[in-house]
Design an enzyme around this catalytic site. Sequence first.
Site, PDB file in Angstrom:
ATOM      1  N   LYS A 168       0.845  -1.194   0.000  1.00  0.00           N
ATOM      2  CA  LYS A 168       0.000   0.000   0.000  1.00  0.00           C
ATOM      3  C   LYS A 168       0.879   1.243   0.000  1.00  0.00           C
ATOM      4  O   LYS A 168       2.082   1.174   0.265  1.00  0.00           O
ATOM      5  CB  LYS A 168      -0.921   0.000   1.220  1.00  0.00           C
ATOM      6  CG  LYS A 168      -0.187   0.007   2.563  1.00  0.00           C
ATOM      7  CD  LYS A 168      -1.158   0.007   3.727  1.00  0.00           C
ATOM      8  CE  LYS A 168      -0.401   0.081   5.057  1.00  0.00           C
ATOM      9  NZ  LYS A 168      -1.307   0.202   6.203  1.00  0.00           N
ATOM     10  N   TYR A 172      14.009  31.964   1.098  1.00  0.00           N
ATOM     11  CA  TYR A 172      12.764  32.664   1.417  1.00  0.00           C
ATOM     12  C   TYR A 172      12.739  33.146   2.863  1.00  0.00           C
ATOM     13  O   TYR A 172      13.250  32.475   3.775  1.00  0.00           O
ATOM     14  CB  TYR A 172      11.568  31.746   1.175  1.00  0.00           C
ATOM     15  CG  TYR A 172      11.203  31.586  -0.287  1.00  0.00           C
ATOM     16  CD1 TYR A 172      10.837  32.681  -1.060  1.00  0.00           C
ATOM     17  CD2 TYR A 172      11.229  30.328  -0.886  1.00  0.00           C
ATOM     18  CE1 TYR A 172      10.502  32.538  -2.403  1.00  0.00           C
ATOM     19  CE2 TYR A 172      10.892  30.171  -2.222  1.00  0.00           C
ATOM     20  CZ  TYR A 172      10.533  31.282  -2.976  1.00  0.00           C
ATOM     21  OH  TYR A 172      10.197  31.137  -4.301  1.00  0.00           O
TER      22      TYR A 172
END
Length: 874
Positions: free
Chosen positions: A519, A748
Amino acid sequence: MTEPACTVSKIASICGGSVHPASSHNPVIHDLLIDSRRLIHPEHCLFVALVSDRNDGHKYIAELYDQGVRSFMVSVLPGNLPYDPPVRLSASPLVPPFEGATFILVSDTLAALQQLGAYHRRLFNIPVIGITGSNGKTIVKEWLFQLLNRDYRIIRSPKSYNSQIGVPLSVWKMAPEHNLAIFEAGISRPGEMEHLAPIIDPTIGVFTNIGHAHDEYFENQQQKVREKLKLFANAETLVYCSDYPLITEGLLADSAYRNLKTFTWSRNHEADLVISGVLKENAKTCIKARYKSELYNFTIPFTDEASIENAIHCFATDIVLSESSLPTIYSSFVIRHSSLYNSLAPIAMRLELKEAINHCSLINDSYNSDINSLIIALDFLNQQNQQQKKTIILSDILQTGRDKNELYNEIASMLVSRNVGRIIGIGRDMVKHADAFPMNKAFFPTTDEFLLHFPVSSFQNETILLKGARMFEFEKISQLLQQKAHETVMEINLDALIHNLNHFRSGLKPGTRTMAMVKAFSYGSGSYEIANVLQFHRADYLAVAYADEGVELRRAGIHLPIMVMSPEEQSLDTLLKYNLEPEIYNLHILTLLEEAVVRNQTSIQQEVRIHLKLDTGMHRLGFVTEELEPLIERLKRNPSLRVQSVFSHLAASEDPEEDDFTRFQIRLFGEMSTRITAVLDYPVLRHMLNSAGITRFPEAQFDMVRLGIGLYGVGSSAAEQLMLRNVSTLKSVITQIKNIPAGETIGYNRKGHTVKDTVIAIVPIGYADGLNRRLGNGNGKLYIHGMPAPVIGNICMDLTMVDISELYRQDDSYSQIVNRKSSIVNPSVIHEGDEVIIFGDQHPVAELAREIGTIPYEVLTGISRRVKRIYYYE
C-alpha cells in the site's frame, strides 16, 4: 579435448547417490537448474532440489514435471514430501504423475552439487584463475576478461556467482572450447571456503584485499584471512598486495603454503612488482611499475583508489599468466596488453529498470554481452509483467569460441522460452544469423544504423531489455529511450528487498504464509515494480489500502491474491471486477458488498473472498466481541461470501513496555477468531503479526504474517536493523556552487544567515519532492562525499541550499594529505554535478526521521511520484 557425456547414472555415481527407479532411462544432462522459474531446456536439464532455512526445492518438483523436466536430484523421494497438493505426490515415485521421471537420491543436495562441480573441474587441464578477497573480486574478474579475451577463450563466473551455489554452477559451464577460466569465491562464514576450493582448484590465485565485510561472523581479521587463503592450498602462484601484512602473516603462519609461489606487489616497499608512481590527471590515472628491472607504464580511465588497486591486481596477474604460458616473450605480451588498460570499461554491477518513452520500461544492461549474463538479464526481463510485450535489443556475442550457428540458435531458443516477442539485433553476426530468430525482428550492422533508420516511435507499452557489448555504444540507445528524468531520483535495491523478505521468512514456522504490504506506493518504493518482485519470489498475498492500487497491479499482470484494506462504497464494483478481496470491518460495509455482489452477479466468480478485521485493542477499524454473533449469522446466510482470512492489528508490537498489552491482544484475537472459524466448514487463514511482531512474538504467527516496513529495510530494534538491508536511496546532485559573503541572507523569508564567508551548494530537491520543510535552517543535513552538509535557510518547493564551507576545508586538508603521501595532483573533490545523498545505506531514513521528530513510514511515503524511481539488481 572432448567432454564426456554426463548422464544421470554418471552423476549419481559421482555424488554417491542412487537412481530411482533403478530401471529408468538415462538421459544426458547439459543444464543444472536450481530455480524452477529459470527453466530453458527441460529435456536435458537436471533440477537440483536445494533445501535451505528459507525454502525447499522439493516443493517445485510437480510444477517442473508439468513443464517437461524428467531428471531430478533430491534428498527425499516423492511420496515422503510434506507438501500440498497431496494428489500430486504419493508413496511411490512410479505413480502416473511422475511417470518417466528419474530421481537421483542423495543425502544432501547442496553437497552433491558441489561434488559434481569439483568432478567437472578435474576434467579440464587449463589455467584457472581463482579470485577472493573482501572487495573487488567481480571487477578484477571482469577486467581480466576484457584484457585477455583477445588471446584466450575464457569461461568466467557470471556476474558475482561466487557463493556455495554459484561456484559449482559457474564451473559446470566449463567446456572443451575454453582454454582459460576465471572464477571468484566469496565467503561470509568460517568453513565455507573448504567447500569451494576443490571446485575452483585454481592454478593462479588472486587475493584482492582484506576488509571488514562479514566481520560479525569471524573472530578477527586474522581468522578471515586464514579462511580465504584456503582457496589457494593447491595453487601454483598467488598474486596479492603485500601492503596488506595480514595476508603475508597468514601465509607464513601455515606450513600448508610452504610450496606456494607468491607474486607480490606494493606501493610502499620492495616486492616482485613495485609501483613506483601513480599520477591522477584529467579523469585518468597513469601507473608506473617495475618488474625484474623492466619499467612499465599503463593508464586507466579511473582515478579512485579501488580502481587503481584492482587494475594493479590485473597487471600482476597478467604478468604471472604470460610468464607461465610464454616464458621467453612474456614482456612483449604484457607490453601489448598494457595498451588495453586505457580502454577498461566500468563494470555495471547492477541491472537497472527505468521508465522509458511511450509508456515503456527499460532494463539497461549495456556494458557487456555474453551468454551467461544474458541469461541473468532475461530472467529479470521475465519478471516484468507491467507490459505484455517484451523486446530485446541485443548486440553480437563476442569471443565465445563456440560455433556461431549453435550459439545464436541457443539464444533464439532462450528468447522463445521467455516469451520475448521481438528482437532488434545489432552487429554483423546478428545480421548474418537473423534467420535463427522465429519472432518479430529487425537487424542492423551497427548502432548508428539502428539510430538512423529505426522508428523509435514504434516502441509502445512494452518492456525493453538493452543488452550489448561495450564496443557497440548502447549508451546512445539508452539515452534515446529513457524518459527524461528529474535529477533527483530514488534508487530501489531489489536485492535488498529480497534479502529482507527472506530474512523474515527464515523465522517462520513451516507452512506459515506471507502477506506483503504494498500500500501507499509500496511505502514510497513503487507499485507494480515491487509487486512483480514479490510475485516472482512467491509471496502468498499482497495488501493495498484502496481498490485503485489493486487495479493498477492487476493491469500490470499481478495475479497474486490482493487484500484491499480500506474498501469504499464507490469502489466495490471495481473491486469485484478485478478479483480483489475486501477487508470487512463492520456490518455496514458488509451490506454494501452484498448489494454489489447482487449487482454484479453475472460478471463475477462464484465466490467472493473477504477478510474479516477484528478490533482487539487498536480501536481503529474492526468488529468488537459484541458484534461477532450478528456477523456470524450474516455469514451463514450468504454462501456467496467466503471468509479467506480473519485478522487483527497490533497496536504496539515494537514497544517492550507494551508487551503485556500485545499479549492481551494476541489472546483476545485467538478467542475471537476461533468463534468465527468454528462455524465455517472450510479452512480460514488467521494473521496478527506485523514486521515487529514477526520478530518479537513468533508464538503468534498463526497461519500468515503481514510484512510491511521491515520489507523495506527498517527494523524495529537495533539488533534487527543489523540483519536487514537498506532498500531505498534518495539522491540528487549539486546544480550550482556559490560563494556568499558574511552578513548575507539565503532563501525565502531571509531565514538563512551567513555570519562568515560561506560556500553553499544548491540541490534540486524541495518539499514538492517530499523533503520535509522541518529539515530547514540547520535542522537537517544532506551528504556529499559521505560528509554532512547542513541545510541553510528554508527548504523551497523545488530546491534546497546546503552549507558546504566545512566540506571544502575537509576536502582541502584531505587532498594535502594524499598529495604528501603519493604525489597525486588532486584538486578539491566537490564540483557542480556531484552526487548528494538525502538518505541511503550509510545515512538511514530512520536517522532523517528522528531529526524531524517523525517515523520512517512518513518520510518514505512522502516522497513525491515526480521523483523517478530506478530499480536495480546488484
